[in-house]
Design a protein around this motif. Sequence first.
Motif, PDB file in Angstrom:
ATOM      1  N   LEU A   8       0.826  -1.238  -0.107  1.00  0.00           N
ATOM      2  CA  LEU A   8      -0.004  -0.011  -0.040  1.00  0.00           C
ATOM      3  C   LEU A   8       0.805   1.335  -0.059  1.00  0.00           C
ATOM      4  CD1 LEU A   8      -1.413  -2.433   1.764  1.00  0.00           C
ATOM      5  CD2 LEU A   8      -3.154  -0.590   2.361  1.00  0.00           C
ATOM      6  N   ALA A   9       0.612   2.234  -0.940  1.00  0.00           N
ATOM      7  CA  ALA A   9       1.558   3.196  -1.067  1.00  0.00           C
ATOM      8  C   ALA A   9       0.898   4.481  -1.217  1.00  0.00           C
ATOM      9  CB  ALA A   9       2.492   3.035  -2.303  1.00  0.00           C
ATOM     10  N   GLY A  10       1.287   5.772  -0.353  1.00  0.00           N
ATOM     11  CA  GLY A  10       0.558   6.833  -0.691  1.00  0.00           C
ATOM     12  C   GLY A  10       1.223   7.955   0.167  1.00  0.00           C
ATOM     13  N   VAL A  11       0.463   8.903   0.462  1.00  0.00           N
ATOM     14  CA  VAL A  11       1.420  10.006   1.355  1.00  0.00           C
ATOM     15  C   VAL A  11       0.590  10.111   2.669  1.00  0.00           C
ATOM     16  CG1 VAL A  11       1.517  12.480   1.343  1.00  0.00           C
ATOM     17  CG2 VAL A  11       1.331  11.050  -0.876  1.00  0.00           C
ATOM     18  N   GLY A  12       1.209  10.662   3.471  1.00  0.00           N
ATOM     19  CA  GLY A  12       1.044  10.718   5.106  1.00  0.00           C
ATOM     20  C   GLY A  12      -0.618  11.318   5.174  1.00  0.00           C
ATOM     21  N   GLY A  13      -1.409  10.936   5.723  1.00  0.00           N
ATOM     22  CA  GLY A  13      -2.811  11.491   6.159  1.00  0.00           C
ATOM     23  C   GLY A  13      -3.606  10.717   5.176  1.00  0.00           C
ATOM     24  N   GLN A  14      -3.142   9.772   4.384  1.00  0.00           N
ATOM     25  CA  GLN A  14      -4.323   9.282   3.339  1.00  0.00           C
ATOM     26  C   GLN A  14      -5.183   8.018   3.840  1.00  0.00           C
ATOM     27  OE1 GLN A  14      -1.944   9.029  -0.312  1.00  0.00           O
ATOM     28  NE2 GLN A  14      -3.886   9.975  -1.161  1.00  0.00           N
ATOM     29  N   GLY A  15      -4.765   7.697   5.056  1.00  0.00           N
ATOM     30  CA  GLY A  15      -5.379   6.413   5.517  1.00  0.00           C
ATOM     31  C   GLY A  15      -4.839   5.091   5.182  1.00  0.00           C
ATOM     32  N   ILE A  16      -3.523   5.083   4.865  1.00  0.00           N
ATOM     33  CA  ILE A  16      -2.720   3.944   4.408  1.00  0.00           C
ATOM     34  C   ILE A  16      -3.065   2.978   5.356  1.00  0.00           C
ATOM     35  CG2 ILE A  16      -0.689   2.986   3.758  1.00  0.00           C
ATOM     36  CD1 ILE A  16      -0.451   6.043   2.306  1.00  0.00           C
ATOM     37  N   ILE A  17      -2.629   3.447   6.835  1.00  0.00           N
ATOM     38  CA  ILE A  17      -2.221   2.675   7.924  1.00  0.00           C
ATOM     39  C   ILE A  17      -3.577   1.744   8.113  1.00  0.00           C
ATOM     40  CG2 ILE A  17      -1.788   2.581  10.383  1.00  0.00           C
ATOM     41  CD1 ILE A  17       0.800   3.664   8.483  1.00  0.00           C
ATOM     42  N   LEU A  18      -4.665   2.652   8.306  1.00  0.00           N
ATOM     43  CA  LEU A  18      -5.966   1.838   8.787  1.00  0.00           C
ATOM     44  C   LEU A  18      -6.122   0.920   7.579  1.00  0.00           C
ATOM     45  CD1 LEU A  18      -8.642   1.456   9.987  1.00  0.00           C
ATOM     46  CD2 LEU A  18      -9.548   3.190   8.426  1.00  0.00           C
ATOM     47  N   ALA A  19      -6.172   1.014   6.320  1.00  0.00           N
ATOM     48  CA  ALA A  19      -6.471   0.159   5.079  1.00  0.00           C
ATOM     49  C   ALA A  19      -5.428  -1.110   5.261  1.00  0.00           C
ATOM     50  CB  ALA A  19      -6.069   0.748   3.801  1.00  0.00           C
ATOM     51  N   VAL A  49       4.323   7.118   2.627  1.00  0.00           N
ATOM     52  CA  VAL A  49       4.047   5.976   3.796  1.00  0.00           C
ATOM     53  C   VAL A  49       3.591   4.828   2.451  1.00  0.00           C
ATOM     54  CG1 VAL A  49       2.307   5.016   5.380  1.00  0.00           C
ATOM     55  CG2 VAL A  49       2.697   7.539   5.207  1.00  0.00           C
ATOM     56  N   THR A  50       4.686   3.771   3.095  1.00  0.00           N
ATOM     57  CA  THR A  50       4.467   2.405   2.502  1.00  0.00           C
ATOM     58  C   THR A  50       4.089   1.312   3.552  1.00  0.00           C
ATOM     59  OG1 THR A  50       6.100   3.201   1.113  1.00  0.00           O
ATOM     60  CG2 THR A  50       5.451   1.085   0.983  1.00  0.00           C
ATOM     61  N   SER A  51       3.009   0.634   3.083  1.00  0.00           N
ATOM     62  CA  SER A  51       2.718  -0.546   4.078  1.00  0.00           C
ATOM     63  C   SER A  51       2.772  -1.733   3.398  1.00  0.00           C
ATOM     64  CB  SER A  51       1.254  -0.330   4.672  1.00  0.00           C
ATOM     65  OG  SER A  51       1.148  -1.235   5.542  1.00  0.00           O
ATOM     66  N   HIS A  52       3.571  -2.879   3.991  1.00  0.00           N
ATOM     67  CA  HIS A  52       3.670  -4.165   3.347  1.00  0.00           C
ATOM     68  C   HIS A  52       2.683  -4.997   4.240  1.00  0.00           C
ATOM     69  CE1 HIS A  52       7.852  -3.538   1.602  1.00  0.00           C
ATOM     70  NE2 HIS A  52       7.472  -2.236   1.939  1.00  0.00           N
ATOM     71  N   VAL A  53       2.052  -5.693   3.591  1.00  0.00           N
ATOM     72  CA  VAL A  53       0.997  -6.679   4.074  1.00  0.00           C
ATOM     73  C   VAL A  53       1.180  -8.118   3.582  1.00  0.00           C
ATOM     74  CG1 VAL A  53      -1.450  -7.228   4.760  1.00  0.00           C
ATOM     75  CG2 VAL A  53      -0.641  -4.864   4.909  1.00  0.00           C
ATOM     76  N   ARG A  54       1.263  -9.086   4.241  1.00  0.00           N
ATOM     77  CA  ARG A  54       1.637 -10.245   3.825  1.00  0.00           C
ATOM     78  C   ARG A  54       0.677 -11.578   4.458  1.00  0.00           C
ATOM     79  NH1 ARG A  54       7.519 -12.090   3.396  1.00  0.00           N
ATOM     80  NH2 ARG A  54       6.790 -13.060   1.433  1.00  0.00           N
TER      81      ARG A  54
END
Lengths: 199, 622
Positions: A8-19, A49-54
């Motif tokens: 998941l990739a985007g910019v701070g404040g876009q709700g990436i952590i929640l997603a 912000v980048t989030s890795h989910v496996r």
Amino acid sequence: MPELDFILAGVGGQGIILAGDVLAEVGLRTGHDVKKSEVHGMAQRGGVVTSHVRWGKIVRSPLIEPGTAHFVLGFEALEAARAAHYLGDGGVAVVNRYRLPPPSVTAGQAAYPGDDEVEALITGRGATVAWVEAKTRASALGHPALAGVYLLGYLSATPVLAGSVPRDVWLAALERLVPETHRELNRRAFVEGRENAAG
Amino acid sequence: MSERDTVLLSGNEAVALGAYEAGVKVAAAYPGTPSTEILENLASYPGVYCEWSSNEKVALDGAIGAAYAGRRALAAMKHVGLNVAADSLFYAVYTGLGGGGLVVAVADDPGMHSSQNEQDSRQYARFARVPMLEPSDSAEARQYVKVAFELSERFDTPVLLRLTTRTSHSRSPVAVASAPAGVAGRGRPAVADPLPVPDPHARSAAAALAELAADPGKYVMVPGNARLRHPIVEERMAAVADWAETSGLCRTEPGDLKVGVVTAGVAYHYAREILPSASFLKLGMVWPLPRRAIADFASRVARVLVVEELDPFLEEALRLMGIEVEGKRYFPLVGELDPAAVRRGMAAAGLVAPAPSPCPPPTLPARPPVLCPGCGHRPIFYALRRLGTVVFGDIGCYTLGALPPLAALHTCGCMGGGLGNLQGALKALEFDASDVQAEDGTFRGRPVAVLGDSTFFHAGLPALANLAYNQGGGLVVILDNHTTAMTGHQDHPGTGRTLMAKTAPALDPEAIARALGVEQVATVDAYDLDAFLRTAREFLASRRPAVIVARRPCALKTRRRQRAPLVVAEACNGCGICLRLGCPPLLRDGEKVRVDPDLCTGCGVCVAVCPRRALTTEGGEG
């Protein structure tokens, strides 16, 4: 259940952590071992912000190796392009049609890549791209930050996931992770995104 | 409550859960990425006293005091925080704790996601003679905290728990008692296993302190006593090393005998993923090392490879044991490891094929973090740039003042460092043959120092006392946004609120500056550019110690209460002076400037900057 890796990739404040948390919770609820990792140095100050989910039988590394991800969920076009190298052959990028120019672009020192350049980076990995009007739809629903959950809805209806994870599992995960006051709106954003993909 | 459930916890949440389950009673920390969430989470459990201490040394001294009083205590900090607290760590090693367990959680930041350097805290374990455990995921983080407390009490020593950004900020499954409904496992703790945890200490705190008072040879580290304590420390570490052999923290995973991988922490997972067939020795305790277990493992494999992040810490230790070992020859010394780096190393060692198609990240416009729209730091840096001062900076959001177009912060080293730098630079300037500023009548090249309010309470006070007493004549600007913003808005002694959500009398930076001997102290609204410039010029001209407190609450905290966005009037001629503020909503739009209404907070700083008064708040109050 398929073993899947998501960026998941985007910019701070876009709700990436929640997603990312919802995606991880869905993995757990469908019987997977799950790891999730975030890279967000100073994200609240407009950074990446980048989030890795496996999801897997046994997940070792919390980080995904470039060239192997099944999905990139792009919350912003430039950040989707920046994460494109994570995609493996046959991967899918679901990208919010939204551009947030970084300072170097607004200052005229760099050019924001065109849609064709973003697409080329993704298809160059042997992956496909789906542009989604998530920002527009989220704003219409009442808040641009709903775009992330809208994207998740869209993702949930892509072929591999539509066939393996029931809709109710997504909604239950969402319900668990979203505060009650925002639940109904998030649910609507998810369902709309899902129906958009299916339709 | 008996039903088991699995929740995804971050490493930091898991440390908090483990500490709570271990019956920790007192915990103290200063916020620092990636360690901050340990205390934030622990504070939400019942029956634990938690505080944001003014700095890491104060936090560790407090935790040591609680352990002296016979209670389990925890201090948490980031790697550079341990530098601040190192003095305290070293004495606690000599005195021991007398029965109260003490765990120091330290979170390293390989790759410097949010730090000024990358340092390997394992070196402190060897340096200070402290046992150190290193979990590789959240389940281990929770378990190791408990082991660490037992170890601490059994051997009368502080124990270090090493985390890294990756273990602190990754989520992985942890089995707990039935998880609560609603929001859980995300920024909040999961429900813990049923309590009460039996308090292992029948002794009261008062009784523990009475024992301490009766034993000055152990707790008063004057040379005569300390000389007797040092051999005890060395014997203790030998005993811990023996214990490590059978502790269960060191795990052999048999596999192909051609390659044996010795590893710890998150590097273990990268290595297992990339080279699943190898034999593994996974170390849960990274200091002291289980020498016999390592020698035995090494003797059974043809080739020993060490995979570790940052320093060749294990590699050198194994080499000193006479084991032929390969490590940093293949794996980077610098930066964070990840699966790609471990694959490159394994490929260089001839153990795996290189990645089928290399996937370098594409070259695209960077997206550095910036000061937020409405941030009170921005006008101050704009003003300092206009004055042409050389700015000694510090650690906080305001470090972003170094980035163009503001480019008005010129050093950033460590917490509180800028004030000392200012004093020394001013003294050095006195040796110049001519005083350039006196000659041209400006303040161009004149050094000043800036630091935030939380940093002021952390490390600014002794430096300001020094500056005032030794008459450095410097100007110090305290950028007071009334929070510890960079790490996510924690309270500090100036906010009037504690981590336990209690009100407290807020300390006043102006009063403190006066009490420390600074005669010229002024307060300005950080948005009031003219007032700041006027005051700064006056103070700089005086050449006597001076403090300006530039105050504005953090824009991220007050975002919703701001005014309507600004509009650009016809008068705009596109001169671009406002763009020198580097404010995200101000965008060049052909010949003119445009304001992004989604981003603008209506702070109005740009109004004062525009020579044509083309930026207006005519939209009215929002």
